[in-house]
Design a protein around this motif. Structure first.
Motif, PDB file in Angstrom:
ATOM      1  N   ILE A  84      -5.581   2.089  -8.214  1.00  0.00           N
ATOM      2  CA  ILE A  84      -4.613   0.993  -8.438  1.00  0.00           C
ATOM      3  C   ILE A  84      -5.066  -0.660  -8.799  1.00  0.00           C
ATOM      4  O   ILE A  84      -4.828  -0.942  -9.647  1.00  0.00           O
ATOM      5  CB  ILE A  84      -3.377   0.920  -7.268  1.00  0.00           C
ATOM      6  CG1 ILE A  84      -2.539   2.124  -7.158  1.00  0.00           C
ATOM      7  CG2 ILE A  84      -2.574  -0.339  -7.408  1.00  0.00           C
ATOM      8  CD1 ILE A  84      -1.584   2.194  -8.442  1.00  0.00           C
ATOM      9  N   GLU A  85      -6.065  -0.546  -8.098  1.00  0.00           N
ATOM     10  CA  GLU A  85      -6.752  -1.897  -7.912  1.00  0.00           C
ATOM     11  C   GLU A  85      -7.424  -2.116  -9.339  1.00  0.00           C
ATOM     12  O   GLU A  85      -7.465  -3.050  -9.817  1.00  0.00           O
ATOM     13  CB  GLU A  85      -7.852  -2.313  -6.818  1.00  0.00           C
ATOM     14  CG  GLU A  85      -7.233  -2.462  -5.573  1.00  0.00           C
ATOM     15  CD  GLU A  85      -6.287  -3.787  -5.433  1.00  0.00           C
ATOM     16  OE1 GLU A  85      -6.699  -4.809  -6.102  1.00  0.00           O
ATOM     17  OE2 GLU A  85      -5.293  -3.757  -4.682  1.00  0.00           O
ATOM     18  N   ASN A  86      -8.069  -1.068  -9.681  1.00  0.00           N
ATOM     19  CA  ASN A  86      -8.737  -0.989 -10.976  1.00  0.00           C
ATOM     20  C   ASN A  86      -7.937  -0.866 -12.135  1.00  0.00           C
ATOM     21  O   ASN A  86      -8.422  -0.573 -13.214  1.00  0.00           O
ATOM     22  CB  ASN A  86      -9.924   0.046 -10.907  1.00  0.00           C
ATOM     23  CG  ASN A  86     -10.951  -0.079  -9.963  1.00  0.00           C
ATOM     24  OD1 ASN A  86     -11.222  -1.076  -9.627  1.00  0.00           O
ATOM     25  ND2 ASN A  86     -11.428   1.079  -9.436  1.00  0.00           N
ATOM     26  N   LYS A 135      -5.485   3.813  -3.553  1.00  0.00           N
ATOM     27  CA  LYS A 135      -5.608   2.155  -3.624  1.00  0.00           C
ATOM     28  C   LYS A 135      -6.633   1.777  -4.507  1.00  0.00           C
ATOM     29  O   LYS A 135      -6.320   0.487  -5.273  1.00  0.00           O
ATOM     30  CB  LYS A 135      -5.634   1.770  -2.203  1.00  0.00           C
ATOM     31  CG  LYS A 135      -4.439   2.150  -1.226  1.00  0.00           C
ATOM     32  CD  LYS A 135      -4.797   1.620   0.135  1.00  0.00           C
ATOM     33  CE  LYS A 135      -3.364   1.923   1.030  1.00  0.00           C
ATOM     34  NZ  LYS A 135      -3.728   1.396   2.303  1.00  0.00           N
ATOM     35  N   GLU A 136      -7.786   2.360  -4.377  1.00  0.00           N
ATOM     36  CA  GLU A 136      -8.973   1.909  -5.429  1.00  0.00           C
ATOM     37  C   GLU A 136      -8.525   2.099  -6.622  1.00  0.00           C
ATOM     38  O   GLU A 136      -8.873   1.029  -7.619  1.00  0.00           O
ATOM     39  CB  GLU A 136     -10.037   2.577  -5.029  1.00  0.00           C
ATOM     40  CG  GLU A 136     -11.290   2.080  -5.741  1.00  0.00           C
ATOM     41  CD  GLU A 136     -12.526   2.951  -5.282  1.00  0.00           C
ATOM     42  OE1 GLU A 136     -13.638   2.919  -6.172  1.00  0.00           O
ATOM     43  OE2 GLU A 136     -12.569   3.453  -4.376  1.00  0.00           O
ATOM     44  N   GLY A 148       0.943  -1.329   0.192  1.00  0.00           N
ATOM     45  CA  GLY A 148       0.024   0.052  -0.030  1.00  0.00           C
ATOM     46  C   GLY A 148       0.660   1.176   0.034  1.00  0.00           C
ATOM     47  O   GLY A 148       0.264   2.433   0.056  1.00  0.00           O
ATOM     48  N   LYS A 179       0.646  -1.538  -9.636  1.00  0.00           N
ATOM     49  CA  LYS A 179       0.394  -2.812  -8.755  1.00  0.00           C
ATOM     50  C   LYS A 179       1.218  -3.896  -9.513  1.00  0.00           C
ATOM     51  O   LYS A 179       0.903  -4.103 -10.436  1.00  0.00           O
ATOM     52  CB  LYS A 179      -0.880  -3.268  -8.503  1.00  0.00           C
ATOM     53  CG  LYS A 179      -1.126  -4.367  -7.647  1.00  0.00           C
ATOM     54  CD  LYS A 179      -2.471  -4.771  -7.208  1.00  0.00           C
ATOM     55  CE  LYS A 179      -2.705  -5.755  -6.469  1.00  0.00           C
ATOM     56  NZ  LYS A 179      -4.126  -6.328  -6.258  1.00  0.00           N
TER      57      LYS A 179
END
Length: 233
Positions: free
Chosen positions: A215-217, A212-213, A198, A232
Motif C-alpha cells: 500500500i505504501e508503495n 501495508k508495504e 492499517g 491509501k
C-alpha cells in the motif's frame, strides 16, 4: 495518475451503471416479466404431474371397483342361508364369512368413494392450472413488451455510462482491469476501499506487514478477508 486513481474514477462511473442495473432489476416491469416467465417454465412439468396423478388415481379406483364387484358377487352366494337353516345345517361358519365379506365390502365402498373424490379434486386442479397457464401466457406477452420498452428507455443512459467506462479503461492496465471486472461479476461493490489505521475500511481486517508495504508503495493490494482492492487515502 497512478492505477489506483484511475480505478477510483472508473469505479465512480461504474457505480452509475450499477445503480441503473439495480433499478432495472428491482423494477415492477422486470418482476412481472420474471414471475410470468418462471411460472410458464414450470407449468408443463406441473401439468404433466397433475395428469399422471389423475391417471394413477383413476387406475386405483378402477381396481377397487373391480375388487368390490368380485366380493359383492361372492357375497351373493350366501343369499340362500335360509334354506340351509331349514335343512338343519350348521351355518355359524357361513355367518362368520358373511360378516367378514360385509365388513370388507363396506371398507372398499368407502375407499372407492374417497378415491373418486381424489380423482375429481385432481382433475379440477389440473383444469385450474391449465386455465391459469393460458391466462399467464397472455400476460407474459404483455409483460415482455412492457419490460422491453422499459429497458429501451434506459438504453441512452446505459450507453453514455459505458462510453465513459470505455474511455477510462484505456488508461488502466489490462491485468488490473480484469481483476476489477472479476470482482464486479462476484457482486462485490465497492470494489476499491480505503485503508484506515492499517485496516480495510469495509470489513475491518488488519493488513499484513507485506500488505501495508505494498500500500505504501502504491501497488494494487487486495484485502486478505473480503478481497476488495485497497488504497491509501
Amino acid at each position: 495518475m497512478g492505477q489506483i486513481e484511475k480505478l477510483l474514477k472508473y469505479q465512480e462511473a461504474d457505480e452509475k451503471l450499477l445503480k441503473i442495473e439495480r433499478e432495472t432489476s428491482g423494477s415492477e416491469e422486470r418482476k412481472n416479466f420474471a414471475q410470468a416467465k418462471n411460472f410458464l417454465t414450470k407449468a408443463p412439468e406441473k401439468l404433466d404431474s397433475l395428469e399422471a396423478k389423475a391417471l394413477e388415481l383413476k387406475t386405483l379406483a378402477e381396481q377397487l371397483v373391480s375388487k368390490y364387484e368380485k366380493i359383492a358377487e361372492e357375497l351373493s352366494d350366501y343369499e340362500n342361508l335360509d334354506e340351509l337353516v331349514d335343512g338343519g345345517a350348521d351355518i355359524s361358519f357361513y355367518k362368520k364369512s358373511v360378516l367378514q365379506l360385509t365388513e370388507t365390502i363396506k371398507k372398499l365402498k368407502n375407499d372407492v368413494a374417497a378415491l373418486n373424490k381424489a380423482v375429481k379434486d385432481s382433475e379440477e386442479e389440473y383444469q385450474a392450472m391449465k386455465k391459469k397457464t393460458i391466462a399467464v401466457q397472455k400476460q407474459f406477452k404483455e409483460y415482455s413488451e412492457v419490460y422491453k420498452a422499459y429497458k429501451e428507455s434506459k438504453t441512452a443512459e446505459v450507453n453514455a455510462v459505458k462510453e465513459e467506462l470505455d474511455a477510462l479503461a484505456k488508461g488502466i492496465e489490462a491485468e488490473v482491469l480484469n481483476k476489477y471486472n472479476e470482482k464486479r461479476s462476484e457482486r462485490i461493490f465497492p470494489i476499491l476501499c480505503a485503508v484506515k489505521g492499517g485496516r480495510c475500511s469495509k470489513c475491518g481486517n488488519e493488513l499484513s506487514l507485506a500488505g501495508k508495504e505494498r500500500i505504501e508503495n502504491g501497488k494494487v493490494t487486495e484485502c486478505e478477508n473480503c478481497h476488495r482492492i485497497l488504497f491509501k487515502e
